[in-house]
Design an enzyme around this catalytic site. Structure first.
Site, PDB file in Angstrom:
ATOM      1  N   ASP A  13      11.198 -22.285   5.203  1.00 57.34           N
ATOM      2  CA  ASP A  13      10.281 -22.457   4.073  1.00 57.34           C
ATOM      3  C   ASP A  13       8.815 -22.364   4.485  1.00 57.34           C
ATOM      4  O   ASP A  13       7.956 -23.018   3.898  1.00 57.34           O
ATOM      5  CB  ASP A  13      10.540 -23.796   3.340  1.00 57.34           C
ATOM      6  CG  ASP A  13      11.987 -23.938   2.946  1.00 57.34           C
ATOM      7  OD1 ASP A  13      12.551 -22.944   2.478  1.00 57.34           O
ATOM      8  OD2 ASP A  13      12.547 -25.032   3.126  1.00 57.34           O
ATOM      9  N   LYS A  16       7.757 -17.098   4.629  1.00 55.73           N
ATOM     10  CA  LYS A  16       8.034 -15.800   5.271  1.00 55.73           C
ATOM     11  C   LYS A  16       8.142 -14.675   4.241  1.00 55.73           C
ATOM     12  O   LYS A  16       7.745 -13.551   4.514  1.00 55.73           O
ATOM     13  CB  LYS A  16       9.338 -15.873   6.085  1.00 55.73           C
ATOM     14  CG  LYS A  16       9.269 -16.830   7.249  1.00 55.73           C
ATOM     15  CD  LYS A  16      10.574 -16.866   8.010  1.00 55.73           C
ATOM     16  CE  LYS A  16      11.724 -17.460   7.210  1.00 55.73           C
ATOM     17  NZ  LYS A  16      11.592 -18.880   6.875  1.00 55.73           N
ATOM     18  N   GLY A  40      16.178 -18.823   0.901  1.00 59.17           N
ATOM     19  CA  GLY A  40      15.534 -18.639  -0.393  1.00 59.17           C
ATOM     20  C   GLY A  40      14.143 -18.112  -0.146  1.00 59.17           C
ATOM     21  O   GLY A  40      13.273 -18.848   0.283  1.00 59.17           O
ATOM     22  N   HIS A  41      13.954 -16.826  -0.357  1.00 58.91           N
ATOM     23  CA  HIS A  41      12.645 -16.237  -0.096  1.00 58.91           C
ATOM     24  C   HIS A  41      11.913 -15.984  -1.406  1.00 58.91           C
ATOM     25  O   HIS A  41      12.387 -15.233  -2.249  1.00 58.91           O
ATOM     26  CB  HIS A  41      12.803 -14.937   0.704  1.00 58.91           C
ATOM     27  CG  HIS A  41      13.280 -15.179   2.101  1.00 58.91           C
ATOM     28  ND1 HIS A  41      13.687 -14.191   2.955  1.00 58.91           N
ATOM     29  CD2 HIS A  41      13.412 -16.331   2.803  1.00 58.91           C
ATOM     30  CE1 HIS A  41      14.035 -14.729   4.116  1.00 58.91           C
ATOM     31  NE2 HIS A  41      13.892 -16.027   4.047  1.00 58.91           N
ATOM     32  N   GLN A 222      15.397 -18.838   7.530  1.00 59.91           N
ATOM     33  CA  GLN A 222      15.244 -20.201   8.064  1.00 59.91           C
ATOM     34  C   GLN A 222      14.146 -20.244   9.142  1.00 59.91           C
ATOM     35  O   GLN A 222      13.278 -19.404   9.129  1.00 59.91           O
ATOM     36  CB  GLN A 222      16.577 -20.752   8.585  1.00 59.91           C
ATOM     37  CG  GLN A 222      17.615 -21.011   7.497  1.00 59.91           C
ATOM     38  CD  GLN A 222      18.493 -19.810   7.187  1.00 59.91           C
ATOM     39  OE1 GLN A 222      18.852 -19.053   8.062  1.00 59.91           O
ATOM     40  NE2 GLN A 222      18.840 -19.637   5.936  1.00 59.91           N
TER      41      GLN A 222
HETATM   42  P1  IMP Z   1      23.257 -24.524   5.767  1.00 53.53           P
HETATM   43  O1  IMP Z   1      22.467 -23.386   6.357  1.00 53.53           O
HETATM   44  O2  IMP Z   1      23.480 -24.377   4.296  1.00 53.53           O
HETATM   45  O3  IMP Z   1      24.516 -24.772   6.536  1.00 53.53           O
HETATM   46  O4  IMP Z   1      22.381 -25.855   5.937  1.00 53.53           O
HETATM   47  C1  IMP Z   1      22.071 -26.415   7.207  1.00 53.53           C
HETATM   48  C2  IMP Z   1      20.639 -26.943   7.239  1.00 53.53           C
HETATM   49  O5  IMP Z   1      19.732 -25.850   7.169  1.00 53.53           O
HETATM   50  C3  IMP Z   1      20.290 -27.857   6.056  1.00 53.53           C
HETATM   51  O6  IMP Z   1      19.394 -28.839   6.504  1.00 53.53           O
HETATM   52  C4  IMP Z   1      19.593 -26.920   5.082  1.00 53.53           C
HETATM   53  O7  IMP Z   1      18.725 -27.594   4.213  1.00 53.53           O
HETATM   54  C5  IMP Z   1      18.837 -26.025   6.062  1.00 53.53           C
HETATM   55  N1  IMP Z   1      18.536 -24.703   5.516  1.00 53.53           N
HETATM   56  C6  IMP Z   1      19.387 -23.674   5.336  1.00 53.53           C
HETATM   57  N2  IMP Z   1      18.739 -22.611   4.823  1.00 53.53           N
HETATM   58  C7  IMP Z   1      17.457 -22.968   4.695  1.00 53.53           C
HETATM   59  C8  IMP Z   1      16.282 -22.279   4.253  1.00 53.53           C
HETATM   60  O8  IMP Z   1      16.297 -21.099   3.870  1.00 53.53           O
HETATM   61  N3  IMP Z   1      15.121 -23.009   4.272  1.00 53.53           N
HETATM   62  C9  IMP Z   1      15.078 -24.280   4.720  1.00 53.53           C
HETATM   63  N4  IMP Z   1      16.143 -24.952   5.138  1.00 53.53           N
HETATM   64  C10 IMP Z   1      17.317 -24.310   5.138  1.00 53.53           C
END
Ligand code: IMP
Length: 422
Positions: A13, A16, A40-41, A222
């Site tokens: 977040d 990017k 989520g971009h 991420q």
């Molecule tokens: P997962 O990727 O859904 O398995 O989540 C694992 C961790 O990564 C959690 O803390 C999510 O909130 C975090 N996370 C996954 N994708 C994003 C992203 O695009 N932005 C910020 N945090 C993310």
């Protein structure tokens, strides 16, 4: 510039999407190499706000190629929705290429993501999109890939073996009803029409583009501290979010990468559980969240907010060897009369200068802050570095000195035009 990789330096977040959208103008193709619909971009295109999960941020330009590399995991239902969502705004998705080696997020992956979270004593706060279980099956060699959709006989056989095991776990351990083979199989086959126009050998394609002198932009999802190896394990995502992930997740040789841009938000946020040394509590956090609009793009969850952390960023600079940095959301700090940056930590009364890998230490360290006078002026229409208030310039010089990396892009608002290029 054959290949530029854009990487989040914190917990995701960082903004990017905007940086990639901006750099796409100078690129011929945008490549996603890790993550799935957990990403989520947010992109503002022609003044309109778009939220992308699977599609690369170059999808708005009809003359750019957009590539989903082998390292991503895809939920085909969500991909379909995203293509339709863009169509509603007259953006036709034609310029997309999908690697046949991509692992598919299956309906049982989404279910297991939720079950693990609700049954576990230590929840991770995942996005619940099935991303972790899909990568788990990939590594366990039980994944279903895009290429499998075109061999229906083998697909059904593999699916039957995998589903049999999943259903046993669901019923015997979690006392939940299983999934039906025929339904999943038919659903998978129905997606063949969706993916067929886009499937291509993306390794060969990337190689051809490089050979033809085209410029490629790799869009990381991420951030560094969510990396499966280097992040705050186990509070991480399941892919490689660092620069090496681009090589593995798209098949580009390291020698072809000549620019690595680290995206750093002017403060820190994280969604989900896990350590966060500079996290704020109370009114200051609420203010950062409100002014920065810090709510998850994928889940809508309020993001945890805190000050910038130099110790973390120093490690991110080492792992990724950023050739330059993009500093985002500097305008959000305009609302603060005092701005803090953590430069070291205190751990059991001792000074700690390096990021600790041990979870317990990560959770208990206390940041030592350097304080900066705020500029308390709207900077959202500043176009040149020299026009930024003196305090903001000093803040940037300090970061460059500490991180030994030049900040070449400064974002002062969500729109593409609200960017200072140095
Ligand atoms: P997962 O990727 O859904 O398995 O989540 C694992 C961790 O990564 C959690 O803390 C999510 O909130 C975090 N996370 C996954 N994708 C994003 C992203 O695009 N932005 C910020 N945090 C993310």
């Amino acid at each position: 510039m054959p290949a530029t990789v854009v990487i989040g330096a914190q917990w995701g977040d960082e903004g990017k999407g905007k940086i990639v959208h901006l750099l796409t103008q100078q690129s011929d193709a945008v490549v996603r190499f890790n993550g799935g619909c957990n990403a989520g971009h947010t992109v503002y295109h022609k003044g309109k706000k778009f939220k992308l999960h699977h599609l690369p941020s170059g999808i708005f330009y009809s003359d750019k190629l957009n590539i989903l590399g082998n390292g991503v995991v895809v939920d085909l239902g969500i991909l379909q929705e995203e293509i339709n969502y863009l169509k509603e705004s007259n953006i036709e998705v034609k310029n997309l290429k999908i690697s046949p080696l991509i692992n598919i997020i299956m309906p049982y992956h989404r279910l297991f993501d939720k079950v693990y979270e609700s049954e576990s004593k230590a929840t991770l706060g995942t996005t619940g999109r099935g991303v972790g279980p899909a990568y788990t099956d990939k590594v366990a060699r039980k994944g279903i890939r895009i290429i499998d959709l075109f061999s229906p006989g083998t697909l059904k056989e593999t699916l039957s073996i995998v589903l049999n095991e999943k259903n046993r776990i669901l019923s015997e351990i979690y006392h939940l009803p299983g999934k039906t083979l025929e339904l999943i199989y038919e659903e998978l086959l129905s997606y063949r029409e969706l993916v067929l126009p886009f499937v291509e050998d993306t390794v060969e394609l990337i190689w051809e583009l490089l050979g033809a002198g085209k410029r490629l932009l790799f869009e990381g999802a991420q951030g560094t501290f969510l990396d499966i190896d280097f992040g705050t394990y186990p509070y991480v995502t399941s892919s490689h979010t660092t620069v090496g992930g681009a090589c593995i997740g798209a098949g580009i040789p390291p020698s072809k990468i000549d620019k690595i841009i680290g995206v750093v938000k002017a403060y820190t946020t994280r969604v989900g559980e896990g350590p966060f040394p500079t996290e704020l509590k109370g009114k200051e956090e609420e203010k950062l969240r409100e002014v920065g609009g810090e709510f998850g793009t994928t889940t809508g969850r309020p993001r945890r907010c805190g000050w910038l952390d130099i110790v973390m960023l120093k490690l991110a600079c080492k792992i990724n060897e950023f050739t330059e940095l993009a500093l985002t959301k500097l305008d959000v700090l305009s609302s603060f009369s005092l701005i803090k940056v953590a430069t070291t930590y205190i751990c059991e009364e001792k000074l700690l200068e390096k990021w600790p890998y041990d979870l317990k230490t990560q959770k208990t360290i206390k940041p030592v802050y350097r304080e900066f006078e705020g500029w308390e002026k709207d900077i959202s229409d500043v176009e040149n570095f020299s026009k930024l208030p003196k305090q903001a310039q000093e803040f940037i010089f300090f970061l460059e000195e500490e991180l030994q990396t030049k900040i070449t892009i400064i974002s002062v608002g969500p729109q593409r035009e609200q960017t200072i290029i140095r």
